[in-house]
Write an enzyme that holds these catalytic residues in place. Structure first.
Site, PDB file in Angstrom:
ATOM      1  N   GLY A   7      51.859 -56.600  42.972  1.00  0.00           N
ATOM      2  CA  GLY A   7      52.179 -56.307  44.375  1.00  0.00           C
ATOM      3  C   GLY A   7      52.152 -54.826  44.667  1.00  0.00           C
ATOM      4  N   ALA A   9      50.029 -52.886  45.964  1.00  0.00           N
ATOM      5  CA  ALA A   9      49.417 -52.406  47.202  1.00  0.00           C
ATOM      6  C   ALA A   9      50.303 -52.693  48.407  1.00  0.00           C
ATOM      7  CB  ALA A   9      48.053 -53.061  47.407  1.00  0.00           C
ATOM      8  N   ILE A  12      56.735 -51.970  49.312  1.00  0.00           N
ATOM      9  CA  ILE A  12      57.538 -51.308  48.290  1.00  0.00           C
ATOM     10  C   ILE A  12      56.667 -50.914  47.106  1.00  0.00           C
ATOM     11  CG2 ILE A  12      59.474 -51.569  46.699  1.00  0.00           C
ATOM     12  CD1 ILE A  12      60.735 -53.502  48.698  1.00  0.00           C
ATOM     13  N   GLY A  13      55.765 -51.811  46.698  1.00  0.00           N
ATOM     14  CA  GLY A  13      54.946 -51.541  45.523  1.00  0.00           C
ATOM     15  C   GLY A  13      54.128 -50.268  45.629  1.00  0.00           C
ATOM     16  N   ASP A  57      45.397 -62.506  41.720  1.00  0.00           N
ATOM     17  CA  ASP A  57      46.637 -63.227  41.988  1.00  0.00           C
ATOM     18  C   ASP A  57      47.466 -63.314  40.713  1.00  0.00           C
ATOM     19  OD1 ASP A  57      48.587 -65.301  42.591  1.00  0.00           O
ATOM     20  OD2 ASP A  57      47.281 -65.886  44.257  1.00  0.00           O
ATOM     21  N   ALA A  78      55.363 -58.444  43.193  1.00  0.00           N
ATOM     22  CA  ALA A  78      54.606 -59.444  43.943  1.00  0.00           C
ATOM     23  C   ALA A  78      55.501 -60.610  44.330  1.00  0.00           C
ATOM     24  CB  ALA A  78      53.431 -59.938  43.103  1.00  0.00           C
ATOM     25  N   ALA A  79      55.609 -60.879  45.631  1.00  0.00           N
ATOM     26  CA  ALA A  79      56.457 -61.978  46.106  1.00  0.00           C
ATOM     27  C   ALA A  79      56.266 -62.160  47.603  1.00  0.00           C
ATOM     28  CB  ALA A  79      57.938 -61.697  45.822  1.00  0.00           C
ATOM     29  N   TYR A 181      63.945 -68.571  50.250  1.00  0.00           N
ATOM     30  CA  TYR A 181      63.615 -67.274  49.666  1.00  0.00           C
ATOM     31  C   TYR A 181      64.679 -66.850  48.656  1.00  0.00           C
ATOM     32  CZ  TYR A 181      63.184 -62.198  49.296  1.00  0.00           C
ATOM     33  OH  TYR A 181      63.087 -60.911  48.818  1.00  0.00           O
ATOM     34  N   ARG A 249      74.894 -54.775  57.060  1.00  0.00           N
ATOM     35  CA  ARG A 249      73.892 -54.710  56.017  1.00  0.00           C
ATOM     36  C   ARG A 249      73.885 -53.303  55.423  1.00  0.00           C
ATOM     37  NH1 ARG A 249      74.156 -59.377  57.229  1.00  0.00           N
ATOM     38  NH2 ARG A 249      72.447 -60.842  57.633  1.00  0.00           N
TER      39      ARG A 249
END
Length: 353
Positions: A7, A9, A12-13, A57, A78-79, A181, A249
């Site tokens: 992930g 790109a 956060i990644g 993937d 990645a998620a 999630y 939050r």
């Protein structure tokens, strides 16, 4: 150190990749450009100098094995994120998040890569910490839709119905995921723990709070609330604040989260083998959703936020966690304050804009 960033790109990644390059590491980016995070993206994004790029993937074992060639550690970002549209998204969440993690960990076991930093989430806790004046620490159940319809948003003591005081959640709090999630994020941690015990690996889960900042995806049900508000302002519309805006939050800037990942990666060798350790990763400055919308609107020069009273089933009222363990054990400190970060985010670009 050569580090695979799944992930890499994404929102956060991509910041993690930049932080790794800045600290002298060699990141390898593996990203499928999933449409929930990369709307309208058809071309491979150019990685920063010093990083490699692989389009693939994380659920494809052959692709993952190739990506792990020469790698010493993995930063697994990645998620699929967010609440999504409705429960029909469940197979996609489980496939991307849990199957993808299982395939990655199996390939790591085969190639003997024994260092992992996982993108965890504070959503595994469900509601935050609550105290009743009579019964002490309590755990309220999911909020009833009837109460939400009638504008009663605060959880009450499940024993006596008294009003509760919310506080900070520690890593030792029991998990209580309230949506698909959240359930998949908890399953990722269990998979990582099983992998560590079986292989002698070292794993860290950084339980992110509400991450915001440049490159958030825009106009998607899979984005965070900060992105939805920023997207509305970009259209010249008022941010629509659900419930009464009083939900608390912890909004943490993406650059601080990227730094937390690099710090955790560099500390893995100091952790005991066959372990998985979780760290809350937040700014330490809780704010309400209404305060965040107001700060964004003021910095953007846009319309005043509109408090709608709407709600989403599966949302929790308050969730703010204590990030003291990450500070004490790994020496991480957030550097971007709320006012500074929101002022920057109000005018920064969004992914897909």
């Amino acid at each position: 150190m050569r580090v695979l960033v799944t992930g890499g790109a994404g929102f956060i990644g991509s910041h993690i990749v930049e932080a790794l390059v800045a600290r002298g590491h060699e990141p390898v980016v593996l990203d499928s450009l999933h449409p929930t995070a990369h709307q309208g993206t058809t071309a491979r994004p150019a990685p920063p100098e010093g990083a490699e790029w692989l389009h693939g993937d994380v659920r494809d074992r052959d692709t993952v094995r190739r990506a792990l060639d020469g790698v010493r550690a993995v930063c697994h970002q990645a998620a699929m994120v967010g609440l999504g549209k409705d429960f029909t998204d469940a197979p996609d969440y489980v496939g991307c998040n849990d199957l993808g993690t299982a395939v990655l960990l199996a390939a790591m076991a085969e190639t003997r890569v024994q260092r992992l930093v996982l993108a965890g989430s504070m959503v595994v806790y469900g509601e935050g910490r609550y105290d009743c004046p009579e019964h002490g620490r309590v755990r309220p159940g999911p909020r009833a839709e009837k109460d939400l319809v009638e504008g009663r948003f605060e959880p009450l003591c499940p024993t006596c119905g008294a009003e509760l005081t919310s506080g900070l959640v520690g890593e030792d709090a029991p998990a209580d995921p309230r949506n698909v999630y959240a359930t998949t994020k908890l399953a990722q941690e269990h998979l990582a723990a099983a992998w560590a015990r079986t292989t002698g690996g070292r794993a860290v889960s950084l339980r992110y709070h509400n991450v915001y900042g440049p490159r958030m995806p825009r106009d998607t049900p899979y984005a965070g609330v900060a992105s939805l508000f920023r997207s509305a302002l970009a259209r010249g519309e008022a941010p629509r604040v659900f419930e009464d805006g009083g939900q608390r939050r912890d909004f943490v800037h993406v650059r601080d989260v990227a730094t937390a990942n690099t710090v955790a990666l560099e500390a893995l060798d100091d952790l005991a083998a066959s372990t998985m350790t979780s760290y809350n990763t937040g700014s330490g400055e809780p704010h309400t959703v209404g305060e965040m919308a107001t700060a964004l609107a003021a910095a953007h020069g846009g319309p005043t936020p509109l408090v709608t009273g709407e709600y989403r089933l599966g949302d929790v009222r308050h969730i703010t966690a204590d990030s003291g363990r990450l500070r004490a054990e790994l020496g991480w400190r957030p550097e971007v304050g709320f006012a500074e970060g929101m002022a920057e985010f109000a005018t920064s670009g969004l992914r897909g804009a």
